[in-house]
Design a protein around this motif. Structure first.
Motif, PDB file in Angstrom:
ATOM      1  N   ILE A  28       0.927  -1.225  -0.106  1.00 47.70           N
ATOM      2  CA  ILE A  28       0.069  -0.163   0.000  1.00 47.70           C
ATOM      3  C   ILE A  28       0.875   1.277  -0.098  1.00 47.70           C
ATOM      4  N   ASP A  29       0.581   2.181  -0.892  1.00 45.52           N
ATOM      5  CA  ASP A  29       1.426   3.348  -1.055  1.00 45.52           C
ATOM      6  C   ASP A  29       1.061   4.400   0.000  1.00 45.52           C
ATOM      7  N   THR A  30       1.992   4.809   0.885  1.00 50.04           N
ATOM      8  CA  THR A  30       1.831   5.621   1.918  1.00 50.04           C
ATOM      9  C   THR A  30       2.432   7.062   1.555  1.00 50.04           C
ATOM     10  N   SER A  31       2.840   7.468   0.325  1.00 46.59           N
ATOM     11  CA  SER A  31       3.369   8.460  -0.105  1.00 46.59           C
ATOM     12  C   SER A  31       2.654   9.767  -0.086  1.00 46.59           C
ATOM     13  N   GLN A  64      -0.761  10.113  -1.292  1.00 44.41           N
ATOM     14  CA  GLN A  64      -1.943   9.285  -0.809  1.00 44.41           C
ATOM     15  C   GLN A  64      -2.466  10.016   0.426  1.00 44.41           C
ATOM     16  N   SER A  65      -3.177  10.985   0.425  1.00 45.02           N
ATOM     17  CA  SER A  65      -3.805  11.651   1.446  1.00 45.02           C
ATOM     18  C   SER A  65      -5.334  12.142   0.992  1.00 45.02           C
ATOM     19  N   GLY A  66      -6.011  12.563   1.865  1.00 40.44           N
ATOM     20  CA  GLY A  66      -7.296  12.759   1.608  1.00 40.44           C
ATOM     21  C   GLY A  66      -8.321  11.681   1.153  1.00 40.44           C
ATOM     22  N   VAL A  76      10.353   0.706   2.401  1.00 40.95           N
ATOM     23  CA  VAL A  76       9.485  -0.477   2.666  1.00 40.95           C
ATOM     24  C   VAL A  76       9.331  -0.525   4.219  1.00 40.95           C
ATOM     25  N   VAL A  77       7.988  -0.680   4.861  1.00 37.16           N
ATOM     26  CA  VAL A  77       7.947  -0.914   6.142  1.00 37.16           C
ATOM     27  C   VAL A  77       6.803  -2.196   6.340  1.00 37.16           C
ATOM     28  N   PRO A  78       7.246  -3.528   6.969  1.00 33.99           N
ATOM     29  CA  PRO A  78       6.315  -4.413   7.098  1.00 33.99           C
ATOM     30  C   PRO A  78       5.387  -3.887   8.127  1.00 33.99           C
ATOM     31  N   MET A  79       3.874  -3.992   7.796  1.00 36.78           N
ATOM     32  CA  MET A  79       2.896  -3.797   9.038  1.00 36.78           C
ATOM     33  C   MET A  79       2.592  -4.855   9.590  1.00 36.78           C
ATOM     34  N   THR A  80       3.056  -6.137   8.970  1.00 43.64           N
ATOM     35  CA  THR A  80       2.593  -7.487   9.718  1.00 43.64           C
ATOM     36  C   THR A  80       4.038  -8.253   9.834  1.00 43.64           C
ATOM     37  N   ALA A 103      -5.046  -0.797  11.721  1.00 38.35           N
ATOM     38  CA  ALA A 103      -5.063   0.362  12.624  1.00 38.35           C
ATOM     39  C   ALA A 103      -3.745   1.323  12.618  1.00 38.35           C
ATOM     40  N   LYS A 104      -2.670   0.607  12.832  1.00 45.95           N
ATOM     41  CA  LYS A 104      -1.414   1.166  12.591  1.00 45.95           C
ATOM     42  C   LYS A 104      -1.271   2.072  11.328  1.00 45.95           C
ATOM     43  N   LEU A 105      -1.803   1.341  10.202  1.00 47.18           N
ATOM     44  CA  LEU A 105      -1.709   2.062   8.863  1.00 47.18           C
ATOM     45  C   LEU A 105      -2.462   3.313   8.618  1.00 47.18           C
ATOM     46  N   LYS A 106      -3.690   3.252   9.440  1.00 50.97           N
ATOM     47  CA  LYS A 106      -4.502   4.380   9.700  1.00 50.97           C
ATOM     48  C   LYS A 106      -3.924   5.499  10.290  1.00 50.97           C
ATOM     49  N   LYS A 107      -2.992   5.400  11.292  1.00 48.02           N
ATOM     50  CA  LYS A 107      -2.365   6.516  11.957  1.00 48.02           C
ATOM     51  C   LYS A 107      -1.011   7.032  11.312  1.00 48.02           C
ATOM     52  N   TRP A 108      -0.699   6.056  10.172  1.00 47.01           N
ATOM     53  CA  TRP A 108       0.739   6.489   9.364  1.00 47.01           C
ATOM     54  C   TRP A 108       0.463   7.957   8.640  1.00 47.01           C
ATOM     55  N   VAL A 109       1.342   8.719   8.888  1.00 48.02           N
ATOM     56  CA  VAL A 109       1.227   9.909   8.283  1.00 48.02           C
ATOM     57  C   VAL A 109       1.918   9.898   6.668  1.00 48.02           C
ATOM     58  N   PRO A 110       1.296  10.075   5.626  1.00 52.58           N
ATOM     59  CA  PRO A 110       1.766  10.124   4.263  1.00 52.58           C
ATOM     60  C   PRO A 110       2.704  11.181   3.801  1.00 52.58           C
TER      61      PRO A 110
END
Length: 178
Positions: free
Chosen positions: A75-78, A81-83, A115-119, A135-142
């Protein structure tokens, strides 16, 4: 074609190549005989002449299969990828996890400048660890730009032997990085 347009096409093709669909030859033959296509291109020309496209790939339904599969989801967290993009991507991710068969396993990777493993490896798509990763991903700042190649390499290195596998990329496929 302008250089900018070529970069858009190149990045789009990279994103498309990141999605690996697994299906049997027999299923493809049945679809071909039935006249249904496994791929479709959707094209849009914006006012001003810029052209965008999406490639839609249709695979055999996984729910009918008894083959256990491992899925790596990138999943792209750059920063791009906001809003609304972020809300839609998280919705797609949650829907994917809910729709997968219970015997399947998932590994979630976030990608921007690294690249950050979330699991911690492969987990059940409806497990507590999978919910915790989302849940951790939802707190991630893009932030930053996407580095797709290291993410694909990490995904490929994740797989073991003996199980069917897929890689799914969720993002816009655009990067100002490499």
């Amino acid at each position: 074609m302008r250089l900018c347009s070529l970069r858009v096409v190149q990045n789009g093709l990279i994103a498309i190549c990141a999605v690996f669909c697994l299906w049997s030859t027999a299923a493809a033959d049945r679809r071909k005989a039935a006249g249904t296509s496994t791929a479709e291109i959707i094209r849009y020309e914006a006012p001003g002449g810029e052209t965008y496209f999406a490639l839609k790939l249709r695979a055999e339904q996984l729910s009918n299969s008894t083959v256990a599969r491992d899925h790596v989801v990138i999943i792209d967290t750059s920063a791009s990828q906001s809003g609304a993009h972020r809300r839609q991507a998280l919705g797609v991710l949650e829907s994917l996890f809910v729709s997968l068969p219970e015997q399947d396993r998932v590994r979630l990777l976030a990608v921007d400048i690294s690249v950050v493993p979330m699991t911690t490896g492969f987990v059940s798509p409806r497990s507590a660890e999978a919910r915790h990763a989302i849940a951790k991903l939802k707190k991630w700042v893009p932030l930053g730009s996407s580095q797709l190649q290291p993410a694909l390499e990490a995904a490929l290195q994740s797989f073991g032997e003996g199980r069917a596998r897929s890689i799914t990329y969720i993002g816009d496929g655009m990067s100002t990085g490499q």
